[in-house]
Write a protein that holds these residues in place. Structure first.
Motif, PDB file in Angstrom:
ATOM      1  N   THR A   1       0.838  -1.203   0.000  1.00  0.00           N
ATOM      2  CA  THR A   1       0.000   0.000   0.000  1.00  0.00           C
ATOM      3  C   THR A   1       0.865   1.242   0.000  1.00  0.00           C
ATOM      4  OG1 THR A   1      -0.181  -0.355   2.358  1.00  0.00           O
ATOM      5  CG2 THR A   1      -2.085  -0.920   1.037  1.00  0.00           C
ATOM      6  N   LEU A   2       1.984   1.169   0.698  1.00  0.00           N
ATOM      7  CA  LEU A   2       2.843   2.354   0.748  1.00  0.00           C
ATOM      8  C   LEU A   2       3.343   2.701  -0.665  1.00  0.00           C
ATOM      9  CD1 LEU A   2       4.052   4.369   2.689  1.00  0.00           C
ATOM     10  CD2 LEU A   2       6.108   3.002   2.718  1.00  0.00           C
TER      11      LEU A   2
ATOM     12  N   HIS B   1       1.819   2.268  -3.413  1.00  0.00           N
ATOM     13  CA  HIS B   1       0.731   2.982  -4.078  1.00  0.00           C
ATOM     14  C   HIS B   1       0.661   4.418  -3.597  1.00  0.00           C
ATOM     15  CE1 HIS B   1      -1.306  -0.274  -6.303  1.00  0.00           C
ATOM     16  NE2 HIS B   1      -0.671  -1.033  -5.411  1.00  0.00           N
ATOM     17  N   PHE B   2       0.763   4.560  -2.292  1.00  0.00           N
ATOM     18  CA  PHE B   2       0.664   5.888  -1.692  1.00  0.00           C
ATOM     19  C   PHE B   2       1.713   6.814  -2.291  1.00  0.00           C
ATOM     20  CE2 PHE B   2       1.729   8.983   1.560  1.00  0.00           C
ATOM     21  CZ  PHE B   2       0.479   9.438   1.938  1.00  0.00           C
TER      22      PHE B   2
ATOM     23  N   ARG C   1       3.333   6.494  -4.996  1.00  0.00           N
ATOM     24  CA  ARG C   1       3.114   6.731  -6.409  1.00  0.00           C
ATOM     25  C   ARG C   1       2.115   7.874  -6.609  1.00  0.00           C
ATOM     26  NH1 ARG C   1       0.523   2.013  -8.965  1.00  0.00           N
ATOM     27  NH2 ARG C   1       2.253   0.830  -8.073  1.00  0.00           N
ATOM     28  N   VAL C   2       1.021   7.827  -5.832  1.00  0.00           N
ATOM     29  CA  VAL C   2       0.011   8.878  -5.985  1.00  0.00           C
ATOM     30  C   VAL C   2       0.559  10.212  -5.516  1.00  0.00           C
ATOM     31  CG1 VAL C   2      -2.302   9.599  -5.380  1.00  0.00           C
ATOM     32  CG2 VAL C   2      -1.788   7.191  -5.703  1.00  0.00           C
ATOM     33  N   MET C   3       1.332  10.164  -4.445  1.00  0.00           N
ATOM     34  CA  MET C   3       1.914  11.397  -3.931  1.00  0.00           C
ATOM     35  C   MET C   3       2.712  12.103  -5.028  1.00  0.00           C
ATOM     36  SD  MET C   3       1.591  12.340  -0.717  1.00  0.00           S
ATOM     37  CE  MET C   3       3.043  12.863   0.181  1.00  0.00           C
TER      38      MET C   3
ATOM     39  N   SER D   1      -1.607   9.523 -10.093  1.00  0.00           N
ATOM     40  CA  SER D   1      -2.945   9.081  -9.732  1.00  0.00           C
ATOM     41  C   SER D   1      -3.703   8.669 -10.981  1.00  0.00           C
ATOM     42  CB  SER D   1      -3.694  10.214  -9.043  1.00  0.00           C
ATOM     43  OG  SER D   1      -5.053   9.920  -9.034  1.00  0.00           O
ATOM     44  N   HIS D   2      -4.583   7.737 -10.805  1.00  0.00           N
ATOM     45  CA  HIS D   2      -5.411   7.325 -11.924  1.00  0.00           C
ATOM     46  C   HIS D   2      -6.670   8.153 -12.009  1.00  0.00           C
ATOM     47  CE1 HIS D   2      -2.962   3.917 -12.998  1.00  0.00           C
ATOM     48  NE2 HIS D   2      -2.848   3.639 -11.719  1.00  0.00           N
ATOM     49  N   THR D   3      -6.822   9.037 -11.066  1.00  0.00           N
ATOM     50  CA  THR D   3      -8.055   9.796 -11.015  1.00  0.00           C
ATOM     51  C   THR D   3      -8.150  10.761 -12.210  1.00  0.00           C
ATOM     52  OG1 THR D   3      -7.912   9.717  -8.650  1.00  0.00           O
ATOM     53  CG2 THR D   3      -9.449  11.292  -9.578  1.00  0.00           C
TER      54      THR D   3
ATOM     55  N   ARG E   1     -10.415  14.063 -13.462  1.00  0.00           N
ATOM     56  CA  ARG E   1     -11.374  15.043 -12.946  1.00  0.00           C
ATOM     57  C   ARG E   1     -12.542  15.081 -13.897  1.00  0.00           C
ATOM     58  NH1 ARG E   1      -9.175  18.316  -9.110  1.00  0.00           N
ATOM     59  NH2 ARG E   1     -10.562  20.020  -9.659  1.00  0.00           N
ATOM     60  N   TYR E   2     -13.457  14.201 -13.653  1.00  0.00           N
ATOM     61  CA  TYR E   2     -14.379  13.710 -14.654  1.00  0.00           C
ATOM     62  C   TYR E   2     -15.131  14.730 -15.499  1.00  0.00           C
ATOM     63  CZ  TYR E   2     -18.550  11.735 -16.667  1.00  0.00           C
ATOM     64  OH  TYR E   2     -19.570  11.448 -17.518  1.00  0.00           O
ATOM     65  N   PRO E   3     -15.936  15.535 -14.913  1.00  0.00           N
ATOM     66  CA  PRO E   3     -16.716  16.294 -15.902  1.00  0.00           C
ATOM     67  C   PRO E   3     -15.800  17.111 -16.811  1.00  0.00           C
ATOM     68  CG  PRO E   3     -17.468  16.701 -13.669  1.00  0.00           C
ATOM     69  CD  PRO E   3     -16.185  15.970 -13.564  1.00  0.00           C
ATOM     70  N   GLU E   4     -14.699  17.585 -16.174  1.00  0.00           N
ATOM     71  CA  GLU E   4     -13.795  18.366 -17.001  1.00  0.00           C
ATOM     72  C   GLU E   4     -12.982  17.469 -17.933  1.00  0.00           C
ATOM     73  OE1 GLU E   4     -13.400  18.671 -13.535  1.00  0.00           O
ATOM     74  OE2 GLU E   4     -14.595  20.470 -13.180  1.00  0.00           O
TER      75      GLU E   4
ATOM     76  N   PHE F   1      -5.050   8.133  -1.573  1.00  0.00           N
ATOM     77  CA  PHE F   1      -3.697   7.885  -2.071  1.00  0.00           C
ATOM     78  C   PHE F   1      -3.379   6.399  -2.059  1.00  0.00           C
ATOM     79  CE2 PHE F   1      -1.779  12.321  -1.057  1.00  0.00           C
ATOM     80  CZ  PHE F   1      -2.677  12.877  -1.947  1.00  0.00           C
ATOM     81  N   PHE F   2      -3.783   5.737  -0.969  1.00  0.00           N
ATOM     82  CA  PHE F   2      -3.484   4.311  -0.900  1.00  0.00           C
ATOM     83  C   PHE F   2      -4.218   3.552  -1.986  1.00  0.00           C
ATOM     84  CE2 PHE F   2      -2.296   5.159   3.581  1.00  0.00           C
ATOM     85  CZ  PHE F   2      -1.013   4.688   3.470  1.00  0.00           C
TER      86      PHE F   2
ATOM     87  N   ASP G   1      -4.844   4.723  -4.982  1.00  0.00           N
ATOM     88  CA  ASP G   1      -4.507   5.340  -6.257  1.00  0.00           C
ATOM     89  C   ASP G   1      -5.536   6.386  -6.667  1.00  0.00           C
ATOM     90  OD1 ASP G   1      -2.336   3.772  -6.304  1.00  0.00           O
ATOM     91  OD2 ASP G   1      -3.107   2.319  -7.738  1.00  0.00           O
TER      92      ASP G   1
END
Lengths: 465, 166, 192, 483, 344, 106
Positions: free
Chosen positions: C34-35, C37-38, C40-42, C46-48, C50-53, E43-44, E46
């Motif tokens: 998990t770390l 992943h953490f 990586r996102v930091m 991120s795979h997120t 910002r949807y509508p946009e 974050f954890f 993703d």
């Protein structure tokens, strides 16, 4: 102390053996522990400090002669009781180890009560004695009567503990110590608050009266005795009573002797009330266990006579108590052993259950007869000597009380003989004779031998203190 | 100041104790009793027995009363099913308890004095001091209390066990 | 049996040893995972979206909101033959056919057309069989998401929601997937 | 020697309990006879000039001043002799009946005999008390197991009466014991107890305690209510033990323990006691006259006789005491004989009612003769054993108080009336169906009744045998007690 | 020392200020913990987490607060009125009380007067914390019970039995530290661990037990049995809404903050860090170091939450009673032996 | 220091404890719910504890407070066993009213 350690270790061993599903080993183990402890205490008798382990521990314990002899007496009773457990606990197969362990723990408490030198120890001893018993009283878990017994015993026991503790606190406030010798010294100094001390002693007296079920604090006893499993009732009416009265004696003889003028009247009144109430009520009982409960209460009344002998140098109150508790215990255990077999034959707990036992099982009937005669104090059974020693110890100071006690023992014959009458002179109701288990045979035989020995040589025990 | 705090706490503890006895619902009783315990803890602090006060809170409020609440909640006993004892019985209880109180106070009144009041060691309630006494003079009862606990534990487990057979 | 992926593991019921039984190692391993992943996102991975946009591109094979195509002249291609409804395993399609009147030639390519064409989007499983069944290349599944609604009724899509607009800018492009399908077909044929 | 007298019956009773065979009755008889032999030996070795004979003493509870000490003086020997003389007869008389479980019955009888010997031999206060109570247990069981109708209620009444009585004795005994001081200890030894000087007020209470116990046992009016019922409902063996020996325990207690221990109270209390005894005599005699049940009649006669003995002894002069002693022996012999006769009649006729009898003398002359002899003894005709005793007793009471003596004299008259009436009704008159077929005595009856009849006559002619035996002891005891 | 002797005006003012500041910080930290939780969870997994309210979503806690306040305050009909209201307050109160004995730093010099960075230096500080944490049960139990909802009740019972069970192991593990340091005062404990001389090096096992227990005490995953959604909906606060619910949630974060602070103080040197004298920056270095540690632990709490799956209830109890308590006792014995041997 | 504590006379503590104790006794005598009775007993024990603590401080003697610890120990053990018994009874009767259990009397 050795006995205490042996019992404690024995209890733990039994607990673990119970966990390990070694059912066959449990009773022998417990018996061995009890007998070893008995041996240890007997070996230390008359040795004074020679054995090294027996004197005072930080002023908390004193395994002196007094403690040792009462230990021995209790352990005799406990050994006999454990002899009965094989059959007596047969319905508790899955918790047998726990139950035996609790019995041994409880005896540890009794040992502490014999040897305490400090009110803290007395209090802890009482609780170690009582707490396992609350559980054991309810050890027939699906039986409502047993549950009720456990609850009543528990509530009354804790209530009594509360009262006792308040008394101890007041005594502490008045004398600035929990130590018996220092309490005694403070009382004899006269530098204390008399009011607090007196109230304290009175409350302690009440608390202990609850514990030994002396009137008017006895009302819980019949229900509890009746509801508990037979074996536990026997335990309560022997070991607990012995421990209670021995602690009572030690406390008042070593701690509160200076205030005797204050408490002796109260003790005498309690004793008188106990004897009269218990005996008159016992007459009207139809249930054997209830009768035994009242009889046990009445014996508490007699035992209090021994307390009254404190301070009288000419009388050996402690010896009288010792002998009385021993004979009383053996006789009670005998009676309960016989009753347990009888109850198996005839579920009815009334005296009618004994009908025709004399023909059906003469040996059992003989045991019961001897037990009843001994309890009634009819010469030449050992019970007579017990009563005799007790009554003489208090005769100097309280002749009227002794006369009352004598009258009461006469009354008691009536209800003890109900059993004998049922056994020998009434027609049997069913001819089912449950076989007497082997353990019971041995216990009864041992008890018989002990009663005979005590009859022939009462002095040997009486003079131990 | 001290006296004022004492009196306040005392009044609260008596009131909550009474409420505890008279509360219809056992859960309320438990809560009132906890309040009483807090006031008693306050008294301990007043008496400079801080260790005692905290242990009191941990043991009574933190363990014992939680156990009570637990049982009450598990068994769902809050319904006012408790049939009240008759008024006569209550009166008798009140008279008994009252006379006990009057007797005790009456017997002690005027004669309360503390033998060792001249000594002054305010540190007596501190944990170092208590620890020394507990593990020197009172080490035997301390050990013996171990037997007590073991026995109580076995007993509680035994009682709580469901029957395995049948 | 040959495994389909290389991720499958055989179940081994071996007794765990002491270190395995205290689980600490396993826990730390999990924490380490998990770390990772953490961290990586930091650092922005991120795979997120910002949807509508921002919208994430669909896969070429994505099958979504159906469209009823028009031909180049703007006439509806559907002739209400009903093959799509027959092919539909979820029975999500219903239609009512009607005859073309005079003067409606610019609206409907054939003489027969669907007066009502409804797809129940709650039943539809987006399998694409309708598309394959259609002889007129009238119905396609597109890369649009079926919008949400509060009522069930709102999910029964009629022609107003299915038929594409006439104007060129309102036409729906279905070429991406079609091209992909075509390529797959060719690839399969050449492989043979 | 003394120890043997107690141990033989007690141990053989245990043996019999353990044996449980059908032939235990022979073992019982053998033990009884052996005891008789030991008694005879003791008598032979008796030295009347010595204070005590055949003494045996072992410490029991030395801390409390209790010892297991037995000794024998003339009075003891007399009663021991009575006990062991009657024991074989009682055992023999029980042969006639089957008891279901013989072992229990004979065991209890022997136990009883052992206890009775203990009572008469005990030289220690507590030992005396213990034997006194021990005697109660077997007789309770004998009566309650093999008794007649309503036996449970009757025997329980009997038991509680006597037990409560003896508890009072225990308290009195303890009281005196607490006053003793031998080297810092209290002591139960008779010699130590006797030396205690009680203040008169206390002495009254002490004596009252003793008196309650002994009065119930004897029994003296008004403590007698248990007695007729018990006698009637008990089996013959039990009745014989009760009437022949156990009654004597009370009188023995008065002579040996009550008066010596609390002589200071004699002035105050003796008149009352004697009055009660005399009332009892008259009362019981009058009732006896009216009885139609032979057994009940003898029971009441027993109250009357014992009342006389009690009055004589309580007069506490030599004639009275000596008379009491000899009369104890004789009454024991007579009453056992009478009960044997009653038992025989009941066994043969199935009834005890006098109205159902009559004319037996015709069909059974030898039986009638033996019965006659025993009856005469009971009536105290001169030259039978009853006479010297009653004479001396009356004399003693007379010396003490004229009116009491006069009233007590009624015993003889009344006794003659009811005994002869009973005899007449049973033996003479017209026969009926039952009595016509009445067979004469058999061998066993011969032995028992013959022995008793022989004793009746022998002691009637030679009372001096007994008087000599007890003379020195009575002097000693009277000398030791200053009133 | 008795509290009574300390009543002087300056003292009171000083303490009141300290308490207010501490209170504010506590609430702030708790508030941002909620934010942190959501952020870290993202974050954890993703994800990015809340990022709409303010830059990086930094105003999210405020928005949450406003939402909580403005939602409908609903009270079930059958609820015990007063207890229902009392419960969240009690829970919150107990949570806030705990911070009183934690030494946040050595001393701060404000306007020339030295100020102790600790509200009360009880010489039994650690017991005080144990005591208060044991009181936390009441809020939960009363809340769960008074809602008159069986799921609430189950949640409450689970939570409280869990807390009671783990308190034992926690206390035992702390005792080992106490044996080693010879004091119950947190202040002294912190002062002893200068530089890198942290207790955790001597008590690794004790720390592990303590940490696991504090997870359980705070009802945090993997021990968040009390609000196990799949089984119990929301646990003891199922029936709560609006700010009452907010109190419960908030108090849980406060608890997490405090237990992090206690862990840092007891095992990780408190305000000490090698090379960083806590008296630097006018005494502000201490609090900074401590807070750094605290935040680290809060992070660890969350890290664990999003890594380890939830225990089953029986597993939880087994772990507590059959593993941790024996281990803690063993640790105690070990420490005792060590203290005896090294004579520390 | 001690003067501050002792500005409350020790009598007050004795009286307060007595009152609390009596309230406990009253509760034991009048209440029928076993749990409440048990709580009243706990109250009694607490009155004792308070008294002991007061004496301990006024005597400057630690024994009293040590005793309080032992009382707490016992109170905890008793509570555990007692509540266990109650639960056991509840399984059988579905009630903890002590008077329901008076079946034995008859």
């Amino acid at each position: 102390m050795k006995s205490l350690l042996i019992l404690f270790i024995g209890a733990i061993v039994v607990l673990f053996a119970g966990l390990g599903k070694k059912k066959g080993l449990l009773q022998p183990l417990a018996l061995i522990a009890s007998l070893l402890a008995l041996g240890a205490s007997v070996l230390d008798l008359n040795m004074g400090d020679a054995s090294g382990l027996n004197e005072r521990y930080a002023d908390m314990f004193a395994f002196d002669q007094y403690a040792l002899v009462f230990t021995a007496v209790t352990l005799v009773a406990v050994s006999l009781l454990i002899g009965l457990t094989g059959w007596g606990f047969r319905t508790l197969s899955d918790t047998l180890g726990d139950n035996l362990g609790l019995i041994l723990f409880s005896v540890c408490g009794a040992l502490v009560m014999f040897s305490f030198q400090n009110l803290t120890m007395l209090f802890l001893g009482i609780e170690i004695l009582s707490i396992p018993l609350y559980v054991l009283a309810g050890s027939r878990r699906d039986d409502l009567a047993s549950n009720e017994a456990a609850l009543k015993y528990f509530l009354m026991g804790s209530f009594a503990t509360g009262i006792l503790l308040f008394g101890m606190a007041l005594v502490y406030g008045a004398t600035a110590s929990f130590d018996l010798t220092r309490i005694a010294a403070a009382i004899s100094d006269g530098q204390h608050s008399v009011g607090m001390l007196n109230v304290g002693i009175l409350l302690i007296l009440i608390g202990l009266s609850f514990k030994i079920s002396a009137a008017p604090f006895h009302f819980w006893a019949p229900d509890v005795y009746e509801g508990s499993p037979n074996l536990i009732t026997a335990f309560m009416s022997t070991v607990v009573k012995t421990a209670g009265i021995a602690a009572f004696y030690r406390l008042f003889a070593e701690g509160f002797i200076g205030a005797q003028g204050f408490w002796s009247t109260a003790v005498a009144a309690i004793s008188a009330m106990t004897m009269v109430l218990a005996n008159t009520t016992a007459i009207f009982q139809n249930n054997f266990k209830r009768m035994m409960a009242y009889s046990s209460i009445s014996h508490a009344g007699y035992l209090l006579l021994g307390i009254l002998s404190i301070g009288n140098a000419a009388s050996n109150g402690a010896g009288a108590l010792l002998f009385y508790t021993l004979t009383y215990s053996i006789a009670t255990i005998c009676a309960f052993a016989a009753y347990m077999v009888v109850a198996e034959q005839n579920r009815d707990g009334s005296f009618a259950a004994f009908n025709g036992l004399g023909k059906k099982q003469p040996l059992l009937a003989l045991m019961m007869t001897i037990a009843m005669l001994s309890l009634a104090g009819i010469p030449p059974t050992a019970g007579f000597f017990g009563k005799y020693f007790l009554f003489t110890s208090a005769l100097d100071e309280y002749p009227w009380l002794v006369v009352l006690a004598v009258i009461n023992s006469a009354i008691s014959i009536y209800y003890y003989f109900k059993v004998i009458i049922a056994m020998y002179f009434s027609r049997e109701e069913n001819d089912y004779a449950a076989p007497v288990p082997a353990g019971f045979r041995w216990v009864m035989l041992t008890a018989l031998v002990l009663i005979a020995l005590l009859t022939i040589l009462p002095g040997s025990v009486y003079a131990l203190i | 100041m001290t006296l004022a705090i004492f009196l306040t706490l005392a009044v609260i503890s008596v009131i909550t104790a009474l409420l505890m006895v008279f509360a219809k619902s056992p859960v309320h009783s438990v809560l009132y009793l906890i309040l009483t315990f807090f006031t008693i803890a306050g008294q301990y602090v007043l008496l400079n027995a801080q260790f005692l006060a905290v242990v009191h809170i941990i043991v009574y409020a933190g363990a014992i009363m939680v156990l009570f609440l637990f049982v009450l909640m598990l068994l769902n006993l809050n319904k006012d099913t408790e049939p009240q004892k008759s008024a006569g019985w209550k009166l008798a209880g009140a008279i008994a308890a009252g006379s006990l109180l009057v007797t005790m106070v009456g017997a002690m009144h005027g004669s309360i004095q503390i033998a060792g009041a001249e000594q002054s060691n305010p540190q007596v309630g501190l944990v170092e001091n208590l620890g020394k006494v507990l593990f020197t003079d009172f080490v035997v009862p301390f050990e013996i209390a171990g037997i007590l606990f073991l026995a109580a534990m076995v007993g509680a487990v035994l009682v709580g066990k469901k029957d395995l057979k049948v | 049996m040959q495994s389909l992926t290389n991720r499958s593991r055989n179940v081994v019921n071996k007794k765990m040893n002491f270190w395995e039984r205290i689980y600490l190692v396993a826990i730390l391993k999990g924490m380490w995972t998990t770390l990772k992943h953490f961290v990586r996102v930091m650092f922005g991975k991120s795979h997120t979206v910002r949807y509508p946009e921002v919208k994430r591109p669909f896969a070429p094979v994505w099958r979504g909101w159906h469209v009823l195509k028009r031909d180049e002249k703007g006439a509806e291609r559907c002739t209400a033959c009903g093959l799509c409804a027959v092919a539909c395993p979820a029975e999500a399609i219903t239609m009512t056919a009607a005859e073309r009147e005079k003067g409606e030639e610019h609206l409907y390519r054939e003489e027969k057309y669907a007066a009502v064409y409804e797809i129940n989007m709650l039943r539809c499983i987006f399998c694409g069989l309708c598309e394959e069944a259609c002889p007129k290349e009238a119905i396609f599944l597109t890369d649009r998401i079926v919008p949400s609604d509060y009522a069930r009724q709102g999910f029964v899509f009629g022609k107003d929601l299915l038929v594409e607009g006439v104007e060129p800018e309102k036409r729906i492009d279905v070429s991406v997937r079609q091209k992909h399908i075509q390529e797959k077909k060719w690839a399969a044929e050449t492989a043979h | 020697m003394s120890l043997l007298l107690i141990l033989i019956p007690l141990l053989s009773s245990l043996a019999i309990f353990a044996l449980r065979g059908a032939n235990v009755r022979y073992v019982a008889l053998a033990a009884a006879v052996a005891n008789l032999a030991v008694t005879a030996a003791a008598w032979a070795g008796f030295d009347s000039s010595a204070a005590v004979n055949h003494a045996f003493s072992a410490p029991w509870v030395p801390q409390a001043g209790i010892s297991f000490s037995l000794s024998m003086d003339g009075i003891s020997l007399l009663l021991v002799a009575l006990t062991n003389l009657l024991a074989p007869l009682i055992v023999l008389s029980s042969y006639n009946r089957s008891f279901g479980q013989d072992a229990r019955y004979y065991g209890l009888v022997l136990m009883m005999i052992g206890a009775l010997n203990g009572v008469f031999l005990a030289d220690d206060g507590l030992l005396f008390y213990i034997f006194y109570e021990l005697a109660l247990i077997p007789i309770y069981f004998i009566c309650a197991i093999w008794g007649g109708d309503d036996r449970i209620r009757v025997t329980l009444k009997f038991f509680i009466y006597t037990f409560i009585g003896s508890l009072f004795m225990l308290v009195s005994l303890l009281w005196v014991y607490m006053q003793t001081n031998v080297e810092g200890h209290h002591s139960f030894a008779w010699t130590d107890l006797v030396q205690v000087q009680l203040p008169e007020h206390t002495a009254n209470w002490v004596m009252l305690g003793f008196f309650l116990a002994f009065a119930v046992k004897m029994p003296v009016f008004p403590f007698h209510t248990w007695q007729p019922d018990t006698y009637v409902s008990a089996p013959t063996g039990g009745t014989m033990l009760l009437s022949g020996i156990m009654l004597k325990m009370g009188i023995y207690g008065v002579i040996r323990w009550m008066v010596p221990l609390a002589p200071e109270a004699m002035h105050t209390l003796a008149p009352t006691f004697i009055t009660l005894a005399v009332i009892g005599i008259v009362y019981a005699s009058i009732i006896a006259i009216k009885q139609s049940d032979l057994k009940r009649l003898i029971a009441y006669s027993s109250i009357a006789h014992v009342g006389l003995i009690a009055a004589g002894v309580l007069a506490w002069n030599k004639t009275g005491v000596q008379g009491g002693l000899i009369q104890m022996l004789n009454h024991g012999i007579n009453v056992v004989g009478l009960f044997y006769v009653v038992d025989l009649l009941e066994r043969r006729l199935g009834t005890r009612s006098l109205s159902d009898m009559g004319g037996i003398a015709k069909s059974a002359p030898r039986f009638a003769t033996l019965f006659m002899i025993i009856t005469l003894g009971a009536v105290a005709v001169p030259l039978t054993n009853g006479f010297p005793g009653e004479f001396m007793l009356l004399n003693g009471v007379w010396k003490y108080n004229f009116w009491a003596g006069l009233a007590a004299g009624f015993t003889i008259i009344f006794g003659a009336v009811y005994m002869l009436r009973a005899y007449g009704l049973a033996m003479f008159g017209t026969t009926n169906d039952n009595t016509e077929r009445f067979a004469d005595v058999e061998t066993r009856d011969w032995i028992v009744l013959g022995a008793i009849a022989a004793l009746v006559i022998l002691l009637g002619f030679f009372p001096q045998i007994v008087l000599n035996l007890t003379d020195a002891s009575v002097n000693r005891i009277l000398g030791a007690v200053q009133i | 020392m008795s509290i009574l002797l300390l009543f002087s005006a300056g003292f009171i003012v000083e303490k009141i200020i300290l308490i207010s500041v501490l209170f504010a910080i506590t609430l702030g930290v708790a508030a941002y913990s909620t934010y942190g939780e959501r952020k870290f969870a993202a974050f954890f997994q993703d994800r990015l987490g809340p990022d709409r309210a303010g830059p990086w979503g930094i105003l999210q806690p405020l928005a949450d607060g406003v939402k909580m306040f403005t939602k409908e305050d609903f009270r079930p009909n059958e609820a015990e009125r007063w207890l229902y209201i009392l419960a969240p307050g009690a829970f919150m109160f107990v949570a806030c009380m705990t911070s009183a004995v934690i030494p946040w730093g050595t001393q701060l010099t404000v306007f020339g007067t030295p100020v102790d960075l600790q509200v009360a230096d009880l010489n039994i500080g650690i017991l005080y914390i144990l005591g208060l944490s044991s009181l936390g049960v009441y809020g939960i139990m009363i809340g769960g019970w008074s809602s008159n909802n069986k799921f609430s009740l189950y949640g409450a019972i689970r939570a409280s039995s869990q807390m009671i069970s783990y308190e034992l192991a926690m206390g035992l593990s702390v005792i080992a530290v106490v044996m080693m340091t010879g004091t119950l005062s947190l202040r002294e404990m912190a002062a002893q661990q200068t530089g890198f001389n942290w207790n955790v090096w001597y008590q690794p096992l004790g720390f592990l037990i303590f940490f696991i227990c504090s997870l359980a005490e705070c009802n945090r995953a993997p021990f968040d049995m009390a609000e196990c959604e799949t089984e119990l909906i929301g646990g003891y606060h199922t029936e709560y809404s609006s700010m009452k619910l907010g109190f419960f949630l908030f108090a849980e974060y406060i608890n997490m903050f405090i237990s992090s602070a206690v862990t840092a103080t007891v095992f990780f040197g408190g305000y000490n860090f090698p090379g960083l004298d806590p008296n630097w920056l006018g005494g502000f270095m201490g609090p900074i170091v401590l807070f750094a540690k605290v935040f680290f632990f809060i992070f660890v709490f969350m890290w664990i939450r999003w890594t380890i799956p939830r225990f089953r209830y029986d597993q939880l109890m087994h772990l507590g009673w059959k593993s941790l308590i024996p281990l803690a006792i063993f640790n105690m014995l070990l420490t005792g032996a060590g203290v005896l041997y090294f004579g520390k | 220091m001690l003067e501050v504590i002792r500005s409350v006379p020790v009598e007050y503590y004795v009286y307060l404890s007595s009152v609390l104790f009596s309230i406990g006794v009253f509760g034991v005598l009048t209440r029928r719910n076993a749990i409440v009775v048990l709580m009243c007993i706990e109250l009694m024990l607490n009155a004792v504890n308070l008294l002991l603590a007061a004496f301990s401080t006024y005597l400057s003697d630690a024994q009293g407070q040590i005793m309080v610890f032992f009382i707490m120990v016992v109170a905890a053990a008793e509570a555990a066993v007692g509540l266990g018994i109650l639960v056991m009874i509840y399984r059988n009767t579905k009630s903890t009213d002590i008077s329901l259990l008076d079946k034995l009397r008859n």
